[in-house]
Scaffold this active site. Structure first.
Site, PDB file in Angstrom:
ATOM      1  N   ASP A 105      -6.452  -6.844   4.387  1.00 14.73           N
ATOM      2  CA  ASP A 105      -5.860  -5.503   4.435  1.00 14.73           C
ATOM      3  C   ASP A 105      -5.871  -4.979   5.865  1.00 14.73           C
ATOM      4  O   ASP A 105      -6.928  -4.817   6.467  1.00 14.73           O
ATOM      5  CB  ASP A 105      -6.676  -4.584   3.515  1.00 14.73           C
ATOM      6  N   GLY A 106      -4.661  -4.706   6.378  1.00 14.18           N
ATOM      7  CA  GLY A 106      -4.543  -4.090   7.692  1.00 14.18           C
ATOM      8  C   GLY A 106      -3.698  -4.928   8.647  1.00 14.18           C
ATOM      9  O   GLY A 106      -4.039  -6.072   8.942  1.00 14.18           O
ATOM     10  N   GLY A 107      -2.569  -4.391   9.055  1.00 14.93           N
ATOM     11  CA  GLY A 107      -1.734  -5.085  10.034  1.00 14.93           C
ATOM     12  C   GLY A 107      -1.057  -6.335   9.510  1.00 14.93           C
ATOM     13  O   GLY A 107      -0.637  -7.189  10.290  1.00 14.93           O
TER      14      GLY A 107
ATOM     15  N   MET B 151     -11.326  -6.605   5.789  1.00 16.31           N
ATOM     16  CA  MET B 151     -10.504  -5.651   6.541  1.00 16.31           C
ATOM     17  C   MET B 151     -10.073  -6.290   7.859  1.00 16.31           C
ATOM     18  O   MET B 151     -10.901  -6.790   8.616  1.00 16.31           O
ATOM     19  CB  MET B 151     -11.287  -4.372   6.832  1.00 16.31           C
TER      20      MET B 151
ATOM     21  N   HIS C 268      -1.345  -1.271  -4.149  1.00 18.41           N
ATOM     22  CA  HIS C 268      -2.619  -0.960  -3.498  1.00 18.41           C
ATOM     23  C   HIS C 268      -2.702   0.540  -3.207  1.00 18.41           C
ATOM     24  O   HIS C 268      -1.766   1.126  -2.659  1.00 18.41           O
ATOM     25  CB  HIS C 268      -2.683  -1.766  -2.196  1.00 18.41           C
TER      26      HIS C 268
ATOM     27  N   HIS D  92      -8.625   0.926  -3.477  1.00 22.16           N
ATOM     28  CA  HIS D  92      -9.508   0.647  -2.333  1.00 22.16           C
ATOM     29  C   HIS D  92     -10.201   1.948  -1.935  1.00 22.16           C
ATOM     30  O   HIS D  92      -9.569   2.845  -1.374  1.00 22.16           O
ATOM     31  CB  HIS D  92      -8.623   0.089  -1.201  1.00 22.16           C
TER      32      HIS D  92
ATOM     33  N   MET E 137     -12.324   3.982   0.285  1.00 22.15           N
ATOM     34  CA  MET E 137     -12.932   4.127   1.612  1.00 22.15           C
ATOM     35  C   MET E 137     -13.639   5.468   1.619  1.00 22.15           C
ATOM     36  O   MET E 137     -13.230   6.425   2.296  1.00 22.15           O
ATOM     37  CB  MET E 137     -11.837   4.044   2.690  1.00 22.15           C
TER      38      MET E 137
ATOM     39  N   MET F  83      -9.205   7.747   0.803  1.00 19.93           N
ATOM     40  CA  MET F  83     -10.024   8.069   1.990  1.00 19.93           C
ATOM     41  C   MET F  83     -10.568   9.490   1.863  1.00 19.93           C
ATOM     42  O   MET F  83      -9.860  10.393   1.405  1.00 19.93           O
ATOM     43  CB  MET F  83      -9.170   7.965   3.254  1.00 19.93           C
TER      44      MET F  83
ATOM     45  N   SER G 289       0.844  -1.186   0.000  1.00 16.17           N
ATOM     46  CA  SER G 289       0.000   0.000   0.000  1.00 16.17           C
ATOM     47  C   SER G 289       0.886   1.244   0.000  1.00 16.17           C
ATOM     48  O   SER G 289       1.705   1.430   0.901  1.00 16.17           O
ATOM     49  CB  SER G 289      -0.885   0.025   1.250  1.00 16.17           C
TER      50      SER G 289
ATOM     51  N   GLY H 125       1.229  -2.074   4.118  1.00 14.58           N
ATOM     52  CA  GLY H 125       1.740  -0.722   3.968  1.00 14.58           C
ATOM     53  C   GLY H 125       2.996  -0.518   4.788  1.00 14.58           C
ATOM     54  O   GLY H 125       4.117  -0.525   4.282  1.00 14.58           O
ATOM     55  N   SER H 126       2.825  -0.367   6.101  1.00 13.82           N
ATOM     56  CA  SER H 126       3.972  -0.077   6.961  1.00 13.82           C
ATOM     57  C   SER H 126       4.974  -1.222   6.976  1.00 13.82           C
ATOM     58  O   SER H 126       6.184  -0.987   7.084  1.00 13.82           O
ATOM     59  CB  SER H 126       3.500   0.265   8.379  1.00 13.82           C
TER      60      SER H 126
ATOM     61  N   ASP I  18      -4.892   3.461  -1.380  1.00 13.57           N
ATOM     62  CA  ASP I  18      -5.910   3.689  -0.352  1.00 13.57           C
ATOM     63  C   ASP I  18      -6.510   5.082  -0.476  1.00 13.57           C
ATOM     64  O   ASP I  18      -5.846   6.086  -0.187  1.00 13.57           O
ATOM     65  CB  ASP I  18      -5.287   3.518   1.038  1.00 13.57           C
TER      66      ASP I  18
ATOM     67  N   GLY J  40      -8.785   3.477   7.914  1.00 15.51           N
ATOM     68  CA  GLY J  40      -8.561   4.900   8.191  1.00 15.51           C
ATOM     69  C   GLY J  40      -7.091   5.252   8.311  1.00 15.51           C
ATOM     70  O   GLY J  40      -6.693   6.345   7.939  1.00 15.51           O
ATOM     71  N   PHE J  41      -6.298   4.323   8.802  1.00 16.83           N
ATOM     72  CA  PHE J  41      -4.883   4.628   9.035  1.00 16.83           C
ATOM     73  C   PHE J  41      -4.021   3.402   8.792  1.00 16.83           C
ATOM     74  O   PHE J  41      -4.459   2.278   9.034  1.00 16.83           O
ATOM     75  CB  PHE J  41      -4.687   5.103  10.483  1.00 16.83           C
ATOM     76  N   GLY J  42      -2.801   3.654   8.348  1.00 20.09           N
ATOM     77  CA  GLY J  42      -1.822   2.584   8.265  1.00 20.09           C
ATOM     78  C   GLY J  42      -1.230   2.333   9.648  1.00 20.09           C
ATOM     79  O   GLY J  42      -1.459   3.102  10.586  1.00 20.09           O
ATOM     80  N   GLY J  43      -0.510   1.240   9.777  1.00 18.80           N
ATOM     81  CA  GLY J  43       0.251   0.983  10.992  1.00 18.80           C
ATOM     82  C   GLY J  43      -0.541   0.483  12.186  1.00 18.80           C
ATOM     83  O   GLY J  43      -0.046   0.520  13.310  1.00 18.80           O
TER      84      GLY J  43
HETATM   85  C1  DX5 Z   1      -6.329   0.881   6.161  1.00 18.87           C
HETATM   86  C2  DX5 Z   1      -5.899   0.812   4.704  1.00 18.87           C
HETATM   87  C3  DX5 Z   1      -4.762  -0.128   4.545  1.00 18.87           C
HETATM   88  C4  DX5 Z   1      -3.548   0.325   5.256  1.00 18.87           C
HETATM   89  C5  DX5 Z   1      -2.618  -0.817   5.449  1.00 18.87           C
HETATM   90  O1  DX5 Z   1      -7.278   1.834   6.328  1.00 18.87           O
HETATM   91  O2  DX5 Z   1      -6.943   0.351   3.908  1.00 18.87           O
HETATM   92  O3  DX5 Z   1      -4.504  -0.456   3.209  1.00 18.87           O
HETATM   93  O4  DX5 Z   1      -2.881   1.345   4.599  1.00 18.87           O
HETATM   94  O5  DX5 Z   1      -1.569  -0.359   6.229  1.00 18.87           O
HETATM   95  P1  DX5 Z   1      -0.792  -1.312   7.201  1.00 18.87           P
HETATM   96  O6  DX5 Z   1      -0.284  -2.445   6.376  1.00 18.87           O
HETATM   97  O7  DX5 Z   1       0.270  -0.442   7.747  1.00 18.87           O
HETATM   98  O8  DX5 Z   1      -1.771  -1.799   8.237  1.00 18.87           O
HETATM   99 ZN    ZN Z   2      -6.493  -0.581   1.777  1.00 17.22          ZN
END
Ligand code: DX5
Ligand code: ZN
Length: 235
Positions: free
Chosen positions: A176-178, A137, A33, A66, A68, A37, A8, A198-199, A35, A142-145
């Site tokens: 997607d996520g973590g 999900m 990917h 994606h 959102m 928002m 991402s 992402g992170s 994101d 909403g946020f990475g990491g």
């Molecule tokens: C979350 C996003 C993800 C996010 C993933 O709202 O849809 O795609 O950026 O980030 P990580 O891999 O850091 O959880």
């Molecule tokens: Zn995403």
């Protein structure tokens, strides 16, 4: 069976976006990917069609968008025109989901639907025949990491069972996520085909190359568990 890695760009350095996309592709990313928002559906504002277009120009790999955002129908055409290959909308953001999915396909993209952690994956039962991708999900968007929500593994197993029961062997299951080298194996063992990270790719202490190598190794180990029929057993 293969697993696709989809970094991402949310966690990338936007000042050198094209380079970051190309580095990821060169070192094992299959998809990119994106994101999107809107500050309404989720409490954060990120990027739109212009940046999607810049990603498209940087790679010939699948651009996985994606959305959102609320009322995504207003922007489907703009994102497909910008170069999206896959457009995923949220079940929770669509009143007329069937129409939205048909529209994405009419525009020539592959259609995905995402579900938030509190939405039962079974709510997709009557639309699954029309989907190219189902996105589970594993954090609240909403946020990475953020940390992977452990219950996501069982949700992935249920989503996999739903796709299988409806004869949708060709549709992909994305998570997607973590996702990182510690969580990817369980997600793949439970049935995930596409790993968004992402992170764990762009902000890994060991650097991007090593990050992608570890993610791939974890995905392969998860695939071996899935083939061995162990799946989400014991979780
Ligand atoms: C979350 C996003 C993800 C996010 C993933 O709202 O849809 O795609 O950026 O980030 P990580 O891999 O850091 O959880
Ligand atoms: Zn995403």
């Amino acid at each position: 069976m293969t697993v696709r890695l989809a970094p991402s760009i949310l966690s990338a350095d936007f000042g050198r976006l094209a380079e970051q996309v190309q580095e990821a592709v060169e070192h094992g990313a299959d998809w990119i990917h994106v994101d999107v928002m809107d500050g309404h559906f989720v409490p954060n504002i990120t990027i739109g069609p212009a940046v999607t277009h810049a990603v498209r120009a940087a790679t010939d790999r699948t651009v996985d968008v994606h959305l959102m955002i609320e009322a995504p129908d207003r922007y489907l055409e703009a994102f497909v025109d910008a170069g999206a290959d896959v457009v995923t909308v949220h079940l929770e953001a669509c009143t007329h989901l069937h129409r939205t999915v048909q529209r994405i396909r009419e525009l020539g993209a592959r259609a995905g639907v995402a579900v938030n952690p509190a939405t039962p994956v079974d709510h997709l039962r009557d639309i699954v025949a029309d989907l190219d991708l189902l996105l589970v999900m594993s954090v609240n968007p909403g946020f990475g990491g953020q940390r992977y929500i452990e219950a996501s593994t069982q949700r992935l197993a249920r989503a996999r069972a739903l796709l299988d029961a409806e004869g949708r062997a060709g549709a992909l299951l994305e998570v997607d996520g973590g996702i990182d080298e510690h969580t990817a194996g369980d997600a793949v063992a439970a049935g995930a085909d596409v790993l968004v990270a992402g992170s764990a790719v762009y902000r890994h202490d060991a650097g991007l190359v090593e990050a992608l190598r570890r993610l791939r190794a974890a995905a392969e180990a998860g695939l071996a568990r899935r083939r061995g029929g162990k799946g989400a057993e014991g979780r």
